[in-house]
Design a protein around this motif. Structure first.
Motif, PDB file in Angstrom:
ATOM      1  N   ILE A  99       0.843  -1.209   0.000  1.00 20.06           N
ATOM      2  CA  ILE A  99       0.000   0.000   0.000  1.00 20.06           C
ATOM      3  C   ILE A  99       0.872   1.251   0.000  1.00 20.06           C
ATOM      4  O   ILE A  99       0.577   2.233  -0.701  1.00 20.06           O
ATOM      5  CB  ILE A  99      -0.942   0.006   1.221  1.00 20.06           C
ATOM      6  CG1 ILE A  99      -1.889  -1.198   1.188  1.00 20.06           C
ATOM      7  CG2 ILE A  99      -1.727   1.308   1.289  1.00 20.06           C
ATOM      8  CD1 ILE A  99      -2.816  -1.216  -0.004  1.00 20.06           C
ATOM      9  N   ILE A 100       1.964   1.234   0.780  1.00 18.27           N
ATOM     10  CA  ILE A 100       2.888   2.374   0.823  1.00 18.27           C
ATOM     11  C   ILE A 100       3.428   2.665  -0.578  1.00 18.27           C
ATOM     12  O   ILE A 100       3.483   3.828  -1.014  1.00 18.27           O
ATOM     13  CB  ILE A 100       4.041   2.085   1.807  1.00 18.27           C
ATOM     14  CG1 ILE A 100       3.539   2.175   3.259  1.00 18.27           C
ATOM     15  CG2 ILE A 100       5.208   3.049   1.596  1.00 18.27           C
ATOM     16  CD1 ILE A 100       4.553   1.716   4.289  1.00 18.27           C
ATOM     17  N   LYS A 101       3.810   1.591  -1.273  1.00 17.10           N
ATOM     18  CA  LYS A 101       4.349   1.757  -2.634  1.00 17.10           C
ATOM     19  C   LYS A 101       3.269   2.251  -3.594  1.00 17.10           C
ATOM     20  O   LYS A 101       3.500   3.148  -4.416  1.00 17.10           O
ATOM     21  CB  LYS A 101       4.918   0.424  -3.110  1.00 17.10           C
ATOM     22  CG  LYS A 101       5.596   0.494  -4.465  1.00 17.10           C
ATOM     23  CD  LYS A 101       6.208  -0.853  -4.829  1.00 17.10           C
ATOM     24  CE  LYS A 101       6.895  -0.774  -6.188  1.00 17.10           C
ATOM     25  NZ  LYS A 101       7.486  -2.099  -6.577  1.00 17.10           N
ATOM     26  N   LYS A 102       2.073   1.684  -3.465  1.00 12.13           N
ATOM     27  CA  LYS A 102       0.958   2.057  -4.346  1.00 12.13           C
ATOM     28  C   LYS A 102       0.588   3.528  -4.188  1.00 12.13           C
ATOM     29  O   LYS A 102       0.356   4.248  -5.177  1.00 12.13           O
ATOM     30  CB  LYS A 102      -0.239   1.165  -4.028  1.00 12.13           C
ATOM     31  CG  LYS A 102      -1.529   1.561  -4.732  1.00 12.13           C
ATOM     32  CD  LYS A 102      -2.686   0.708  -4.227  1.00 12.13           C
ATOM     33  CE  LYS A 102      -4.026   1.249  -4.730  1.00 12.13           C
ATOM     34  NZ  LYS A 102      -5.155   0.472  -4.169  1.00 12.13           N
ATOM     35  N   LEU A 103       0.550   4.003  -2.931  1.00 15.48           N
ATOM     36  CA  LEU A 103       0.143   5.391  -2.664  1.00 15.48           C
ATOM     37  C   LEU A 103       1.295   6.384  -2.785  1.00 15.48           C
ATOM     38  O   LEU A 103       1.068   7.592  -2.794  1.00 15.48           O
ATOM     39  CB  LEU A 103      -0.473   5.495  -1.266  1.00 15.48           C
ATOM     40  CG  LEU A 103      -1.759   4.697  -1.017  1.00 15.48           C
ATOM     41  CD1 LEU A 103      -2.206   4.851   0.428  1.00 15.48           C
ATOM     42  CD2 LEU A 103      -2.861   5.149  -1.972  1.00 15.48           C
ATOM     43  N   GLY A 104       2.530   5.863  -2.830  1.00 15.24           N
ATOM     44  CA  GLY A 104       3.683   6.758  -2.896  1.00 15.24           C
ATOM     45  C   GLY A 104       3.924   7.487  -1.596  1.00 15.24           C
ATOM     46  O   GLY A 104       4.330   8.653  -1.591  1.00 15.24           O
ATOM     47  N   TYR A 105       3.655   6.805  -0.493  1.00 14.67           N
ATOM     48  CA  TYR A 105       3.821   7.434   0.821  1.00 14.67           C
ATOM     49  C   TYR A 105       5.297   7.532   1.199  1.00 14.67           C
ATOM     50  O   TYR A 105       6.049   6.566   1.093  1.00 14.67           O
ATOM     51  CB  TYR A 105       3.077   6.626   1.891  1.00 14.67           C
ATOM     52  CG  TYR A 105       3.324   7.105   3.307  1.00 14.67           C
ATOM     53  CD1 TYR A 105       2.840   8.339   3.734  1.00 14.67           C
ATOM     54  CD2 TYR A 105       4.052   6.326   4.202  1.00 14.67           C
ATOM     55  CE1 TYR A 105       3.054   8.786   5.029  1.00 14.67           C
ATOM     56  CE2 TYR A 105       4.277   6.766   5.507  1.00 14.67           C
ATOM     57  CZ  TYR A 105       3.783   7.990   5.900  1.00 14.67           C
ATOM     58  OH  TYR A 105       3.999   8.444   7.174  1.00 14.67           O
ATOM     59  N   HIS A 106       5.715   8.753   1.618  1.00 14.02           N
ATOM     60  CA  HIS A 106       7.097   8.986   2.062  1.00 14.02           C
ATOM     61  C   HIS A 106       7.049   9.640   3.433  1.00 14.02           C
ATOM     62  O   HIS A 106       6.652  10.810   3.547  1.00 14.02           O
ATOM     63  CB  HIS A 106       7.850   9.895   1.083  1.00 14.02           C
ATOM     64  CG  HIS A 106       7.969   9.309  -0.286  1.00 14.02           C
ATOM     65  ND1 HIS A 106       8.812   8.262  -0.601  1.00 14.02           N
ATOM     66  CD2 HIS A 106       7.316   9.624  -1.446  1.00 14.02           C
ATOM     67  CE1 HIS A 106       8.696   7.963  -1.861  1.00 14.02           C
ATOM     68  NE2 HIS A 106       7.792   8.759  -2.408  1.00 14.02           N
ATOM     69  N   PRO A 107       7.427   8.911   4.488  1.00 16.55           N
ATOM     70  CA  PRO A 107       7.382   9.510   5.832  1.00 16.55           C
ATOM     71  C   PRO A 107       8.385  10.639   5.973  1.00 16.55           C
ATOM     72  O   PRO A 107       9.479  10.588   5.414  1.00 16.55           O
ATOM     73  CB  PRO A 107       7.748   8.340   6.758  1.00 16.55           C
ATOM     74  CG  PRO A 107       8.521   7.403   5.893  1.00 16.55           C
ATOM     75  CD  PRO A 107       7.952   7.530   4.504  1.00 16.55           C
ATOM     76  N   ASN A 108       7.968  11.681   6.662  1.00 18.54           N
ATOM     77  CA  ASN A 108       8.870  12.780   6.995  1.00 18.54           C
ATOM     78  C   ASN A 108       9.732  12.339   8.162  1.00 18.54           C
ATOM     79  O   ASN A 108       9.269  12.261   9.297  1.00 18.54           O
ATOM     80  CB  ASN A 108       8.058  14.022   7.379  1.00 18.54           C
ATOM     81  CG  ASN A 108       8.927  15.233   7.631  1.00 18.54           C
ATOM     82  OD1 ASN A 108       9.994  15.116   8.232  1.00 18.54           O
ATOM     83  ND2 ASN A 108       8.477  16.388   7.173  1.00 18.54           N
ATOM     84  N   GLU A 109      10.993  11.997   7.871  1.00 13.43           N
ATOM     85  CA  GLU A 109      11.852  11.403   8.899  1.00 13.43           C
ATOM     86  C   GLU A 109      12.073  12.345  10.084  1.00 13.43           C
ATOM     87  O   GLU A 109      12.091  11.915  11.232  1.00 13.43           O
ATOM     88  CB  GLU A 109      13.206  11.007   8.295  1.00 13.43           C
ATOM     89  CG  GLU A 109      13.122   9.905   7.253  1.00 13.43           C
ATOM     90  CD  GLU A 109      12.651   8.577   7.823  1.00 13.43           C
ATOM     91  OE1 GLU A 109      12.757   8.381   9.053  1.00 13.43           O
ATOM     92  OE2 GLU A 109      12.148   7.741   7.065  1.00 13.43           O
ATOM     93  N   ILE A 110      12.224  13.638   9.795  1.00 12.32           N
ATOM     94  CA  ILE A 110      12.453  14.580  10.895  1.00 12.32           C
ATOM     95  C   ILE A 110      11.202  14.706  11.752  1.00 12.32           C
ATOM     96  O   ILE A 110      11.262  14.633  12.976  1.00 12.32           O
ATOM     97  CB  ILE A 110      12.881  15.956  10.343  1.00 12.32           C
ATOM     98  CG1 ILE A 110      14.235  15.831   9.642  1.00 12.32           C
ATOM     99  CG2 ILE A 110      12.938  16.979  11.464  1.00 12.32           C
ATOM    100  CD1 ILE A 110      14.695  17.105   8.977  1.00 12.32           C
ATOM    101  N   ALA A 111      10.051  14.844  11.085  1.00 14.94           N
ATOM    102  CA  ALA A 111       8.803  14.963  11.822  1.00 14.94           C
ATOM    103  C   ALA A 111       8.523  13.689  12.612  1.00 14.94           C
ATOM    104  O   ALA A 111       8.071  13.735  13.758  1.00 14.94           O
ATOM    105  CB  ALA A 111       7.646  15.248  10.857  1.00 14.94           C
TER     106      ALA A 111
END
Length: 336
Positions: free
Chosen positions: A40-52
């Motif tokens: 799902i992460i790959k499908k949606l293109g989700y990129h977590p904000n590492e600093i946040a």
């Protein structure tokens, strides 16, 4: 619109906390769930904000180790490099980093640890030694900061720790020498303020007592974990006790120096004096004669220390607050 962790969780039909644990590669999440969420992460293109994410979790994604001497001196001892290898091999699977700092003395150790804790540069600390009345342990307990120690602490039920069974290991070494006919066996170890030295000294004494050998204070001597100190201590012993026929040491570096002193004083190894080490360093098989030593599996110690600490930090259930790593006596030509 930016994809959120909640949207990932909704489409994967899991809780947001599960997605967060998948991102941390938590061992408590099944591989099937990880595969589903990552799809799902790959499908949606989700990129977590590492600093946040780090700020939200109050996490630095870093563990800390304070070397107990200067970095240069510490890395002369192969134990530290092998231990650190075990730590890094484990934590890299969870996107964690390792922060190393060096201390000049015990007071400086505490200052370094205090600085790391208060600056929130690390999520947890690995202590490479544990002492009687250890000020580092007292500080970390009072601060309620996650840490694990290498060595068996006095209050072992209250602290996470990893170790070998050092008492049994040294008892086996000493009994092996006794069974091969040795009569006067000397002990060269580190400071007796260190729990590791106390444990190995206890094993030495237990073996002597079991075979009704006297425990002689004159045959027990302290030395730092260096080749130079091993040489000095052996010269001191052999000038006073000329009938010693074996020397057990608590570190291969001490044993290297001891072997050099024995040769320089005109004795033969093992015909006159047998020598044993501890840690089974890479050079042990290549010395002349090759060194009998105890394999303590330092890399596994590092791996288990990191595993226990990370599980605690991630609120994973711990089966135990400690782990004992097996040892093995490797017999070579320095003993008969």
């Amino acid at each position: 619109m930016k994809v959120t962790i909640r949207e990932v969780a909704r489409q994967a039909n899991v809780a947001p906390s599960t997605v967060s644990r998948v991102l941390k590669n938590s061992p408590s999440i099944s591989q099937a769930t990880k595969d589903k969420v990552n799809e799902i992460i790959k499908k949606l293109g989700y990129h977590p904000n590492e600093i946040a994410r780090s700020l939200a979790n109050k996490s630095s994604q870093t563990l800390g180790i304070v070397m107990t001497a200067s970095a240069e001196d510490s890395f002369l001892n192969p134990f530290f490099t092998q231990f650190i290898l075990g730590v890094t091999r484990y934590i890299e699977n969870f996107d964690y980093s390792l922060l190393l700092s060096s201390a000049k003395n015990e007071e400086d150790e505490l200052n370094q640890i205090s600085r790391a804790v208060n600056s929130k540069r690390v999520d947890g600390i690995i202590l490479l030694t544990v002492r009687e009345q250890d000020e580092n342990v007292k500080y970390l307990l009072k601060s309620q900061f996650p840490f694990v120690v290498v060595g068996r602490p006095n209050n072992e039920g209250d602290i996470m720790w990893v170790d070998n069974d050092n008492t049994k290991a040294m008892k086996d070494v000493t009994e092996t020498l006794i069974s091969s006919g040795h009569k006067r066996i000397a002990f060269i170890g580190g400071s007796q303020k260190l729990q590791v030295t106390k444990s190995r000294l206890l094993g030495y004494k237990e073996a002597l007592q079991r075979h009704e050998y006297p425990v002689e204070k004159d045959l027990i001597i302290e030395a730092d974990f260096t080749e130079e100190e091993g040489y000095r201590a052996t010269v001191e012993l052999l000038k006073k006790q000329r009938d010693i026929d074996a020397i057990v040491t608590t570190d291969d570096l001490i044993a290297y120096g001891s072997m050099g002193a024995i040769k320089d004083l005109g004795y033969q190894i093992p015909q006159d004096i047998s020598v044993t080490g501890f840690n089974n360093t890479l050079l042990a098989p290549y010395l002349s004669p090759s060194l009998t030593s105890v394999e303590i599996n330092a890399t596994e110690l590092g791996c288990q220390a990191a595993k226990i600490l990370l599980k605690h930090i991630c609120d994973e259930e711990l089966e135990s607050n400690h782990h004992i790593v097996d040892t093995k006596l490797i017999l070579r030509s320095s003993t008969k």
